[in-house]
Enzyme design. Structure first.
Site, PDB file in Angstrom:
ATOM      1  N   ARG A   1       7.056  -9.129  10.716  1.00  0.00           N
ATOM      2  CA  ARG A   1       6.776  -9.670   9.398  1.00  0.00           C
ATOM      3  C   ARG A   1       7.542  -8.904   8.315  1.00  0.00           C
ATOM      4  NH1 ARG A   1       0.740 -11.256   7.720  1.00  0.00           N
ATOM      5  NH2 ARG A   1       0.591 -10.577   9.880  1.00  0.00           N
TER       6      ARG A   1
ATOM      7  N   SER B   1       0.817  -1.214   0.000  1.00  0.00           N
ATOM      8  CA  SER B   1       0.000   0.000   0.000  1.00  0.00           C
ATOM      9  C   SER B   1       0.853   1.267   0.000  1.00  0.00           C
ATOM     10  CB  SER B   1      -0.971  -0.001   1.184  1.00  0.00           C
ATOM     11  OG  SER B   1      -0.263   0.036   2.402  1.00  0.00           O
ATOM     12  N   HIS B   2       2.120   1.164   0.378  1.00  0.00           N
ATOM     13  CA  HIS B   2       3.008   2.328   0.325  1.00  0.00           C
ATOM     14  C   HIS B   2       4.139   2.152  -0.677  1.00  0.00           C
ATOM     15  CE1 HIS B   2       0.956   3.224   4.149  1.00  0.00           C
ATOM     16  NE2 HIS B   2       1.050   4.438   3.692  1.00  0.00           N
TER      17      HIS B   2
ATOM     18  N   LYS C   1     -10.312   7.028  22.329  1.00  0.00           N
ATOM     19  CA  LYS C   1      -8.867   7.081  22.590  1.00  0.00           C
ATOM     20  C   LYS C   1      -8.082   7.340  21.297  1.00  0.00           C
ATOM     21  CE  LYS C   1      -9.044   4.309  26.790  1.00  0.00           C
ATOM     22  NZ  LYS C   1      -8.483   3.198  27.576  1.00  0.00           N
TER      23      LYS C   1
ATOM     24  N   GLU D   1      -4.946   0.904   2.473  1.00  0.00           N
ATOM     25  CA  GLU D   1      -5.595  -0.416   2.463  1.00  0.00           C
ATOM     26  C   GLU D   1      -7.033  -0.316   1.956  1.00  0.00           C
ATOM     27  OE1 GLU D   1      -5.164  -2.413   6.250  1.00  0.00           O
ATOM     28  OE2 GLU D   1      -3.020  -1.943   6.281  1.00  0.00           O
TER      29      GLU D   1
END
Lengths: 335, 335
Positions: A307, A46-47, A229, A187
């Site tokens: 990962r 995605s980047h 939050k 995403e």
């Protein structure tokens, strides 16, 4: 139609050709390609090259200065400012990085404010080198308004990512990088491209109703992660990279942006801290490892970024796999 | 049985008598009482007088030094360290606050590391005065192991709160303060006391199964807010207040603590930033207000801490309401 398999070197060469052809000078092309290829190397699609059409759109529209010459100045004993000269973020960040590292070592803690830039990348790429130099590092940036504050119905915040990196004993780093949106914009864009559903809680449609249709979310608003939050953290990031450093809040960036498909204008704040200047110069590195060991002792637990580090070992030999349509699109941008 | 209504002054006097009788000197009693009464004033019961039995338990066991004399030293051009002398956090933080503010104004950014302290309070109390002095402020602290990392089954992290405060144009501040646990420990303790159920996602039992029984969660593990994202933030806080400043990780604090019902040993990190030294000295305050105005323009949206500020206007005239059982318990601690 199968994916296209490219070596990292060939993919880098393609990216460089496309950026040069579309108006980047060598320094800017190299910095953007390094950032894009770091994502591809770690299989963070995605980047990665997925972003190249957006980079090119902003060069072609003239919004972004492909020949930007970022300048660094010291604005306080503990703070640096980079004027990014209306360029893409990577060269500005590269120019500021070593001065920030040097200043943090001297001062114990130092800040780098980057202004007048266009950011379209992952933040872990930006904090990992600081951690590999032995420092802890935070990074925050804002974007265009895409996220409704918790309890609201209209986009106001950006996906406002934050990253943090910490040095590892082997000279590498632990880095996490999270959108304060429940789901990364990239995403959701990929889900829309691939015809997939977004997870529940990712966003609301233009009328403020919850939806899992990624196209409806892109037309409506994303939601923050973790309710109130995550929303407070997103607000904090707006204050840091808008009001504090004197650049744009996300909704100001949205008003200023010409919406050419590339990155909006905005700023970024990075803080680096030298643990050698704090309470336990001889023990802090092992102390961090003690935490990581305790985490990994719980079955199935992985450290953030683990990962990516595993992928990093594979792609130099296996290469990367690009969807044929993306590959064709990017090749078409060479002309 | 009805609640007991006390004026803020009478409640403060009660707290002071209890702390003095149990071994606090005047400076420590005053600092703890100020912190406890700030929570009562804002009707944040979980960090108010509800904590007094724990404070007293730690004085009676001898774990905490009620006559601590915290000392401040500069450890780098941008960093201060407070040795809290095995005392409660409030006096150590009070001693470090003005030096931190002064240093941040001089340097642009500065850090305060507090070590060898016992923390049992809300963090917003600690960052609000820094924002009221015109600076942005972060605070982080750890605790005993009560939270399982996302994907894990055993307590490892503390509830690890983080706070952030930002100056308002009227001289007050916007401050948020959040446990990185899905639910504050104090709230779960109050749910257990009152026989209420915890919200789904708050925690798991000792076998790792999801539960809403607050007593089962207290015996098992809480969960982080926001899944992997909140878990990463909690891990970051462990690194900052354990490895970076040279104090205890939560699980180390758990091993070291004698479990007398009071606060465990640990450290805290505060970072203060002076917006006047960054990019927009004349405009940053109005720029922050522009964000707050845009938030409040969405119907039903409140700023973090807004309810506390409203409560703060009421309690000086209306007083506070303590459960009779708590009032009796605290009165019993005078003997």
């Amino acid at each position: 139609m199968t994916d296209v398999n490219l070596t990292l070197e060939d993919a880098d060469a393609l990216v460089m050709r496309v950026l040069r052809t579309n108006g980047c000078d060598e320094a800017n092309a190299r910095a953007v390609a390094d950032t894009v290829m770091a994502a591809e190397r770690d299989i963070c699609h995605s980047h990665g090259i997925f972003r190249i059409p957006g980079y090119v759109a902003s060069l072609r529209s003239g919004k972004v200065n492909g020949k930007a010459a970022p300048t660094v100045k010291q604005i306080a004993p503990g703070a640096l400012q980079v004027d990014a000269d209306r360029g893409f973020a990577p060269l500005a960040l590269e120019r500021g990085r070593q001065p920030l590292i040097d200043l943090a070592r001297e001062q114990g803690i130092a800040a780098l404010a980057v202004r007048d830039m266009h950011h379209f990348a992952a933040l872990w790429v930006e904090v990992e080198p600081i951690a590999e130099a032995g420092l802890a590092a935070f990074a925050w940036t804002a974007a265009t308004p895409m996220v409704a504050p918790a309890g609201g119905t209209k986009p106001l915040f950006g996906t406002n990512p934050m990253a943090f990196a910490w040095p590892r004993k082997d000279g590498s780093s632990m880095a996490f990088d999270m959108a304060t949106a429940a789901t990364a914009r990239g995403e959701i864009m990929i889900m829309a491209r691939d015809g997939k559903q977004a997870p529940p809680g990712a966003g609301i449609d233009a009328e403020g109703n919850p939806t899992t249709d990624p196209n409806a979310i892109l037309a409506g608003a994303q939601l923050p992660f973790g309710g109130y939050k995550g929303s407070a953290i997103s607000m904090m990031i707006e204050l840091l990279v808008g009001a504090l450093i004197g650049d744009k809040l996300s909704f100001e960036a949205g008003e200023a942006d010409i919406k050419d498909g590339g990155p909006p204008p905005g700023g970024e704040l990075i803080i680096a801290i030298d643990p050698n200047r704090f309470g336990d110069p001889d023990g802090w590195l092992a102390h961090g490892e003690k935490l990581f060991d305790a985490m990994k002792a719980q079955e199935g637990l992985r450290l953030p970024g683990e990962r990516r580090h595993q992928n990093r070992l594979k792609t130099p030999s296996e290469g990367i796999f690009l969807p044929k349509s993306l590959y064709d699109t990017v090749c078409g941008l060479e002309a």
